[in-house]
Design a protein around this motif. Structure first.
Motif, PDB file in Angstrom:
ATOM      1  N   ALA A  55       0.816  -1.210   0.000  1.00  0.00           N
ATOM      2  CA  ALA A  55       0.000   0.000   0.000  1.00  0.00           C
ATOM      3  C   ALA A  55       0.848   1.258   0.000  1.00  0.00           C
ATOM      4  CB  ALA A  55      -0.910  -0.010   1.237  1.00  0.00           C
ATOM      5  N   SER A  56       2.152   1.085  -0.096  1.00  0.00           N
ATOM      6  CA  SER A  56       3.053   2.233   0.048  1.00  0.00           C
ATOM      7  C   SER A  56       4.301   1.998  -0.781  1.00  0.00           C
ATOM      8  CB  SER A  56       3.450   2.394   1.519  1.00  0.00           C
ATOM      9  OG  SER A  56       4.151   1.245   1.953  1.00  0.00           O
ATOM     10  N   LEU A  57       5.070   3.052  -0.961  1.00  0.00           N
ATOM     11  CA  LEU A  57       6.400   2.846  -1.529  1.00  0.00           C
ATOM     12  C   LEU A  57       7.401   3.680  -0.772  1.00  0.00           C
ATOM     13  CD1 LEU A  57       7.346   5.361  -3.623  1.00  0.00           C
ATOM     14  CD2 LEU A  57       5.605   4.313  -5.034  1.00  0.00           C
ATOM     15  N   GLN A  58       8.618   3.165  -0.696  1.00  0.00           N
ATOM     16  CA  GLN A  58       9.691   3.894  -0.031  1.00  0.00           C
ATOM     17  C   GLN A  58      10.612   4.483  -1.090  1.00  0.00           C
ATOM     18  OE1 GLN A  58      11.779   2.276   3.508  1.00  0.00           O
ATOM     19  NE2 GLN A  58      13.636   2.473   2.307  1.00  0.00           N
ATOM     20  N   ILE A  59      10.915   5.770  -0.929  1.00  0.00           N
ATOM     21  CA  ILE A  59      11.848   6.446  -1.834  1.00  0.00           C
ATOM     22  C   ILE A  59      13.178   6.623  -1.115  1.00  0.00           C
ATOM     23  CG2 ILE A  59      12.296   8.550  -3.159  1.00  0.00           C
ATOM     24  CD1 ILE A  59       9.312   9.082  -3.237  1.00  0.00           C
ATOM     25  N   SER A  60      14.284   6.223  -1.760  1.00  0.00           N
ATOM     26  CA  SER A  60      15.623   6.588  -1.280  1.00  0.00           C
ATOM     27  C   SER A  60      16.063   7.796  -2.073  1.00  0.00           C
ATOM     28  CB  SER A  60      16.646   5.484  -1.561  1.00  0.00           C
ATOM     29  OG  SER A  60      16.231   4.261  -1.079  1.00  0.00           O
ATOM     30  N   TYR A  61      16.569   8.804  -1.392  1.00  0.00           N
ATOM     31  CA  TYR A  61      17.015   9.991  -2.123  1.00  0.00           C
ATOM     32  C   TYR A  61      18.338  10.482  -1.562  1.00  0.00           C
ATOM     33  CZ  TYR A  61      15.217  12.808   1.802  1.00  0.00           C
ATOM     34  OH  TYR A  61      14.983  13.350   3.048  1.00  0.00           O
ATOM     35  N   ASP A  62      19.026  11.274  -2.364  1.00  0.00           N
ATOM     36  CA  ASP A  62      20.304  11.860  -1.954  1.00  0.00           C
ATOM     37  C   ASP A  62      20.044  13.303  -1.553  1.00  0.00           C
ATOM     38  OD1 ASP A  62      22.733  13.113  -1.740  1.00  0.00           O
ATOM     39  OD2 ASP A  62      23.609  12.138  -3.501  1.00  0.00           O
ATOM     40  N   PRO A  63      20.102  13.590  -0.247  1.00  0.00           N
ATOM     41  CA  PRO A  63      19.744  14.940   0.214  1.00  0.00           C
ATOM     42  C   PRO A  63      20.698  16.035  -0.288  1.00  0.00           C
ATOM     43  CG  PRO A  63      20.514  13.597   2.052  1.00  0.00           C
ATOM     44  CD  PRO A  63      20.426  12.689   0.865  1.00  0.00           C
ATOM     45  N   ASP A  64      21.850  15.632  -0.853  1.00  0.00           N
ATOM     46  CA  ASP A  64      22.725  16.645  -1.456  1.00  0.00           C
ATOM     47  C   ASP A  64      22.195  17.086  -2.816  1.00  0.00           C
ATOM     48  OD1 ASP A  64      24.437  16.634   0.670  1.00  0.00           O
ATOM     49  OD2 ASP A  64      25.767  15.132  -0.198  1.00  0.00           O
ATOM     50  N   LEU A  65      21.310  16.284  -3.397  1.00  0.00           N
ATOM     51  CA  LEU A  65      20.804  16.598  -4.736  1.00  0.00           C
ATOM     52  C   LEU A  65      19.348  17.060  -4.730  1.00  0.00           C
ATOM     53  CD1 LEU A  65      22.368  13.633  -6.753  1.00  0.00           C
ATOM     54  CD2 LEU A  65      23.221  15.973  -6.513  1.00  0.00           C
TER      55      LEU A  65
END
Lengths: 286, 321
Positions: A55-65
């Motif tokens: 029911a969900s998705l997890q996003i990985s992100y680069d906080p420098d970008l």
């Protein structure tokens, strides 16, 4: 329910949980994968990878970008383009999975648990009791009657959560308590409303009643189906269980051993939500 | 080439940024738990800071080198010796063909790092040399007799990591660990959130590269943990299967488990808090019986800590010998 707007929550400094609803349903899961496909297609700088789930998705992100706020804004605005999903289509491979129901290996595993952990009704019989089935033959018929939707993968590499696409094939079962310490590789299990295939010998909690000789996991990437990954399935694939007998099981196992086995896979199809909904309507009318 | 004489306790090849891009199929990122010490070891031997090197856990390995070159030992003090003679950690260490670099038990902290000039040249699996030992992805922990190839080394200038640029392992065995609220803090009562940040949490012996189990006060759950659709599961800490962030404080019943580098990708328990990535090195060195105290930080603050850590793990932080 399915939320009008996704609810987003931070998971520390690098991850975001995007919740699209709070129910286990095909419609919601399809929406999750549709959003995942749009986020991937948008190639947002700084978005590293996604884990789509029920029911969900997890996003990985680069906080420098990219900032947390901007990542959330991108996800929310892409979700708004999904509409009611009526015209949505997703790539969907179909795998035929040969299965020996009521095989000796899962029986041995269940017997071991009953002898050493806690006595319980044998798993196939429990499934029959709880779902009003007259016997094992009907369980095999019911379980192999539907295509299954690979709703998500996870917990262990390649472990899949399979949702029956035909509502008439739905089964319900509790999970083991306490969990099993081992499960044979290739075991078919069922817990809650979800079936799974155990990719390797691992602990487990689903009721077990069948086994496939077809590998869904190959550490050495020996067979051609594993050219791109050690795990066979991707979310959005479909699975059809094909009942086989012991001689066929042994034949396939020998082919796998020899490295000549070719997975039976249809990979020229797309899954149409509208087509599926129309089919569901016809079933209900019958 | 290096040869493993004694493997130590689950010593593994790791690499940064880890195995990215396959999490959706259930493959965890893996990689070193203390990326700070890992990167410093690489910089000391002239490697790019994210190059494949060894992570040692609690008891280090004995390794025979078969070529002249450079090594560096960082992280937990494991009393490194070269042919039986004690050698300094946190410096560029010249090694000659035939010498044996041996690490013992960690005196403080838990994870040590050994880098070799040129890096460990094992094959990439799904784009990374990081090891996920439990499933054998990218190989397993080192075994006695195993040989590891090294990549081509560049020029090395002997240097050291000054005290101020090394992780400080507290003598008190009490750690302050920065943690952000969320994603599932709304499943707990306000009191439980305050209690999480205000209590001592003891690290259990049953901790590994998949998770750090903690013992502490009981959690109390908000209304939504009880009044939810049945598919979420029966326990208040159950939620529909969802993705697990690295660093998540995963609540299985009443046992919090901090999910680290080799953790399961998804599951059916809530994650009310998430440890800041800049605090992972502390998790790498927390030993059973150590006490963790969580300090609440915002997402922004956690990202600032990450940036500061990133800047510190740089060649400019090294000093002349």
């Amino acid at each position: 329910m399915i939320y009008d707007t996704p609810q987003c929550y931070p998971g520390g400094d690098r991850y975001i949980e995007v919740e699209l609803g709070d129910e286990m349903s095909f419609d919601l899961n399809f929406r999750v994968h549709s959003l995942a496909a749009r986020i991937e297609a948008a190639r947002i700088a700084g978005v590293i990878e996604l884990i789509p789930e029920m029911a969900s998705l997890q996003i990985s992100y680069d906080p420098d970008l990219i900032s947390y706020e901007d990542t959330v804004a991108e996800a929310v605005s892409l979700a708004a383009t999904l509409g009611n999903g009526g015209d949505a289509e997703l790539d969907s491979r179909l795998f035929y999975v040969p299965v020996l129901y009521f095989d000796p290996w899962t029986r041995e595993c269940v017997d071991d648990y009953r002898a050493h952990v806690t006595d319980k009704v044998a798993d196939p019989d429990l499934l029959c009791q709880l779902n009003g089935l007259p016997g094992r033959a009907e369980l095999r018929r019911r379980h192999s009657s539907s295509e299954y939707w690979v709703a998500a993968l996870g917990f262990w590499p390649g472990l899949c959560s399979l949702m029956p696409l035909d509502p008439r094939a739905r089964l319900n079962a509790p999970k083991y308590n306490p969990p099993r310490t081992w499960t044979p590789k290739g075991t078919i299990g069922h817990g809650g409303a979800i079936s799974c295939i155990y990719p390797d010998r691992t602990p487990g909690g689903y009721q077990i009643f069948a086994r496939t000789p077809m590998p869904i996991w190959d550490r050495e990437q020996r067979l051609p189906a594993f050219r791109d990954s050690l795990a066979l399935f991707r979310a959005g694939d479909r699975v059809k269980f094909v009942p086989i007998e012991r001689d066929e099981y042994d034949f396939i196992a020998a082919e796998v051993e020899a490295g000549t086995y070719q997975h039976a896979c249809v990979d020229y199809q797309r899954f149409s939500l509208a087509g599926y909904r129309a089919w569901l309507g016809r079933i209900e009318a019958e | 080439m290096i040869e493993v004489i004694k493997p130590g306790l689950e010593t593994s090849v790791q690499e940064l940024p880890g195995r990215l891009g396959y999490w959706a199929q259930g493959f965890p990122p893996s990689g070193p738990m203390d990326a700070w010490s890992f990167r410093m070891a690489n910089l000391l031997v002239g490697n790019k800071r994210d190059t494949a090197a060894l992570e040692c856990q609690f008891i280090g390995p004995s390794l025979r080198v078969s070529q002249d070159g450079w090594a560096a030992v960082t992280g937990a003090d494991m009393g490194a010796t070269l042919d039986g003679v004690p050698v300094e950690a946190w410096v560029s260490l010249p090694v000659r063909a035939g010498q044996t670099l041996a690490l013992g038990g960690a005196k403080a902290g838990a994870r040590g790092y050994v880098a070799f000039a040129g890096g460990i040249d094992v094959p990439q699996v799904l784009g990374s040399r990081a090891t996920f030992h439990m499933a054998g992805v990218g190989g397993y922990a080192l075994r006695a007799g195993q040989r590891l190839a090294l990549g081509p080394a560049g020029p090395v200038r002997a240097r050291r990591v000054p005290e101020a640029a090394r992780p400080a392992i507290p003598r008190t065995r009490t750690w302050t660990v920065e943690a952000v609220r969320g994603p599932n803090d709304s499943w707990l009562t306000g009191e439980a959130i305050a209690r999480f940040y205000g209590s001592d949490w003891t690290v259990q012996a049953k901790s590994s590269r998949t998770g750090i189990r903690l013992t502490g006060p009981a959690f109390t759950f908000a209304e939504r943990a009880f009044h939810k659709r049945p598919e979420h599961g029966q326990d208040p800490s159950n939620i529909l299967d969802h993705g697990y962030p690295l660093g998540a404080v995963n609540l299985a019943g009443q046992t919090p488990i901090i999910l680290v580098n080799d953790a399961p990708s998804t599951g059916g328990f809530v994650n009310p808090f998430t440890v800041a990535s800049a605090a992972f090195w502390k998790l790498a060195h927390a030993r059973p019986g150590d006490v963790l105290r969580f300090r609440e930080v915002t997402v922004r603050e956690a990202q600032d800590l990450r940036r500061a850590m990133d800047a510190l793990c740089h060649e400019d932080s090294l000093a002349e010998v």
